[in-house]
Design an enzyme around this catalytic site. Structure first.
Site, PDB file in Angstrom:
ATOM      1  N   HIS A  58       0.762  -1.197  -0.012  1.00  0.00           N
ATOM      2  CA  HIS A  58       0.165   0.037   0.258  1.00  0.00           C
ATOM      3  C   HIS A  58       0.851   1.272   0.088  1.00  0.00           C
ATOM      4  O   HIS A  58       1.937   1.139   0.000  1.00  0.00           O
ATOM      5  CB  HIS A  58      -0.961  -0.185   1.045  1.00  0.00           C
ATOM      6  CG  HIS A  58      -0.263   0.054   2.570  1.00  0.00           C
ATOM      7  ND1 HIS A  58       0.586  -0.705   3.049  1.00  0.00           N
ATOM      8  CD2 HIS A  58      -0.519   1.122   3.540  1.00  0.00           C
ATOM      9  CE1 HIS A  58       0.997  -0.694   4.190  1.00  0.00           C
ATOM     10  NE2 HIS A  58       0.209   0.586   4.678  1.00  0.00           N
ATOM     11  N   HIS A  60       1.176   3.901   2.238  1.00  0.00           N
ATOM     12  CA  HIS A  60       1.504   4.619   3.255  1.00  0.00           C
ATOM     13  C   HIS A  60       3.146   4.632   3.008  1.00  0.00           C
ATOM     14  O   HIS A  60       3.803   3.806   2.682  1.00  0.00           O
ATOM     15  CB  HIS A  60       1.100   3.889   4.620  1.00  0.00           C
ATOM     16  CG  HIS A  60      -0.167   4.167   5.061  1.00  0.00           C
ATOM     17  ND1 HIS A  60      -0.943   3.242   5.642  1.00  0.00           N
ATOM     18  CD2 HIS A  60      -1.177   5.294   4.865  1.00  0.00           C
ATOM     19  CE1 HIS A  60      -2.270   3.709   6.006  1.00  0.00           C
ATOM     20  NE2 HIS A  60      -2.160   5.031   5.256  1.00  0.00           N
ATOM     21  N   ASP A  62       5.966   4.509   4.899  1.00  0.00           N
ATOM     22  CA  ASP A  62       6.801   3.519   5.541  1.00  0.00           C
ATOM     23  C   ASP A  62       6.878   2.461   4.612  1.00  0.00           C
ATOM     24  O   ASP A  62       7.830   1.463   4.720  1.00  0.00           O
ATOM     25  CB  ASP A  62       6.450   3.037   6.924  1.00  0.00           C
ATOM     26  CG  ASP A  62       5.002   2.735   7.283  1.00  0.00           C
ATOM     27  OD1 ASP A  62       3.975   3.002   6.517  1.00  0.00           O
ATOM     28  OD2 ASP A  62       4.764   1.668   7.839  1.00  0.00           O
ATOM     29  N   HIS A  63       6.070   2.233   3.624  1.00  0.00           N
ATOM     30  CA  HIS A  63       6.122   0.970   2.561  1.00  0.00           C
ATOM     31  C   HIS A  63       6.676   1.393   1.253  1.00  0.00           C
ATOM     32  O   HIS A  63       6.654   0.326   0.369  1.00  0.00           O
ATOM     33  CB  HIS A  63       4.631   0.238   2.696  1.00  0.00           C
ATOM     34  CG  HIS A  63       4.376  -0.146   4.047  1.00  0.00           C
ATOM     35  ND1 HIS A  63       4.492  -1.550   4.434  1.00  0.00           N
ATOM     36  CD2 HIS A  63       3.801   0.541   5.132  1.00  0.00           C
ATOM     37  CE1 HIS A  63       3.928  -1.601   5.745  1.00  0.00           C
ATOM     38  NE2 HIS A  63       3.571  -0.357   6.052  1.00  0.00           N
ATOM     39  N   HIS A 141      -7.025  -2.392   5.840  1.00  0.00           N
ATOM     40  CA  HIS A 141      -6.325  -1.229   6.444  1.00  0.00           C
ATOM     41  C   HIS A 141      -7.007   0.051   6.332  1.00  0.00           C
ATOM     42  O   HIS A 141      -8.213  -0.016   5.997  1.00  0.00           O
ATOM     43  CB  HIS A 141      -4.737  -1.303   6.029  1.00  0.00           C
ATOM     44  CG  HIS A 141      -3.789  -0.654   6.666  1.00  0.00           C
ATOM     45  ND1 HIS A 141      -3.789  -0.508   7.799  1.00  0.00           N
ATOM     46  CD2 HIS A 141      -2.866  -0.020   5.829  1.00  0.00           C
ATOM     47  CE1 HIS A 141      -2.571   0.207   8.187  1.00  0.00           C
ATOM     48  NE2 HIS A 141      -1.992   0.707   7.031  1.00  0.00           N
ATOM     49  N   HIS A 266       7.626  -4.893  11.588  1.00  0.00           N
ATOM     50  CA  HIS A 266       6.982  -3.658  11.309  1.00  0.00           C
ATOM     51  C   HIS A 266       6.437  -3.126  12.740  1.00  0.00           C
ATOM     52  O   HIS A 266       5.264  -3.139  13.262  1.00  0.00           O
ATOM     53  CB  HIS A 266       5.433  -3.826  10.380  1.00  0.00           C
ATOM     54  CG  HIS A 266       4.969  -2.507  10.083  1.00  0.00           C
ATOM     55  ND1 HIS A 266       3.723  -2.133  10.995  1.00  0.00           N
ATOM     56  CD2 HIS A 266       4.638  -1.963   9.051  1.00  0.00           C
ATOM     57  CE1 HIS A 266       3.127  -1.053  10.431  1.00  0.00           C
ATOM     58  NE2 HIS A 266       3.865  -0.813   9.214  1.00  0.00           N
TER      59      HIS A 266
HETATM   60 ZN   LIG Z   1       2.974   0.596   7.969  1.00  0.00          ZN
HETATM   61 ZN   LIG Z   2      -0.139   1.480   6.742  1.00  0.00          ZN
END
Ligand SMILES: [Zn+2]
Ligand SMILES: [Zn+2]
Length: 303
Positions: A58, A60, A62-63, A141, A266
């Protein structure tokens, strides 16, 4: 699997943002390249030039914030090596194509990365990577999120004792396996006589999500399950609020799905020592690894 980073939203002194590189036969697949991926690859000895696919769960940050660095490094490598440019498929949730394009064009660059966008429009098999089948399943999510699963085809293993009895050896073994039979020194030998069925191995990548049917489907019977484990169960209220899982839920997921090895990652920055995650999940599953930056994790040996 080379763990490049294990942090969730906020990196810490000891954790870089989420990022993973899976080496499997001739494939090198990058999952969720968070910020810092290029540098972590250098430290871990992972050559971005050799990557064969990128999978984003996805959008976000951090990804995915490491994707510009991955793409520009790929361009640099493609310009400076004579090996020839190989296409790099990048899989991502289709409704986030705007973010993909932003990341791809994040700064000035001469793009010869040979990136091939692979937007996902629904669950199911989404591609073949070498001999491996890549599937995506929707997770739950705060935005559209897909988890991934890789499956190796079933094959056969040679039983050495049976092979010795036939007298077939050397390059003839390859011919026997390829054509299914060979005339050996003691007569005709069938491949089935000297082999046993070997179940293909599998891996699932579950991130970010609450516990849900999609996570169970992905993890069903896999050899290696990489699961988000953002919070301890004492902070279940936060996990629910931000649509994440706890270490206990990751352990329960692995147990319910019959996954062989569970890798937790994570982690929220509030836990300076992630070993507490392993302690919690280990009450529910007997093979739990707490991921650490730059430490590889092995897929369990074949049964
Ligand atoms: Zn994350
Ligand atoms: Zn996320």
């Amino acid at each position: 699997m080379v763990v490049l980073g294990t942090a969730s939203q906020l990196p810490t002194r000891h954790r870089s943002h989420n990022s993973y590189a899976l080496r499997w036969d001739d494939q090198l697949i990058l999952f969720d390249p968070g910020e810092g991926t290029q540098r972590q690859c250098t430290l871990a000895g992972v050559a971005i030039a050799r990557a064969t696919a990128v999978c984003l769960t996805h959008f976000h940050g951090d990804h995915c914030l490491g994707l510009p660095g991955v793409i520009q490094r790929r361009s640099f490598d493609n310009r400076t090596t004579a090996a020839g440019i190989k296409p790099l498929p990048v899989f991502f949730p289709g409704d986030g194509i705007e973010f993909f394009e932003n990341l791809r064009n994040a700064s000035i660059s001469h793009d010869v990365s040979a990136v091939v966008p692979q937007p996902i429009d629904g669950p199911g098999v989404i591609g073949r990577l070498g001999d491996l089948t890549l599937s995506a399943v929707a997770l739950e999510h705060r935005c559209t999120t897909y988890g991934y699963r890789l499956d190796e085809p079933d094959g056969v293993s040679v039983v050495p004792e049976r092979l010795v009895e036939t007298g077939v050896s050397g390059p003839d073994v390859g011919i026997l396996l390829k054509q299914g039979w060979i005339d050996g020194p003691k007569g005709r030998v069938l491949a089935d006589d000297v082999t046993v069925a070997r179940k293909g191995q599998s891996m699932a990548f579950v991130m970010d999500t609450v516990m849900c049917d999609g996570a169970l489907e992905l993890a069903d019977g896999v050899d290696l399950l990489i699961s988000e484990s953002t919070y301890l169960h004492e902070h279940l209220d936060l996990a629910v609020e931000y649509s994440h899982m706890t270490a206990r839920q990751a352990g329960e997921l692995a147990a319910a799905a019959g996954a062989r090895r569970l890798v937790l990652t994570h982690f929220s920055a509030r836990y300076s020592d992630a070993s507490v995650m392993g302690d919690e999940a280990s009450r529910y599953h007997d093979d739990v690894v707490v991921a650490q930056d730059l430490v590889p994790v092995a897929v369990p040996r074949r049964r």
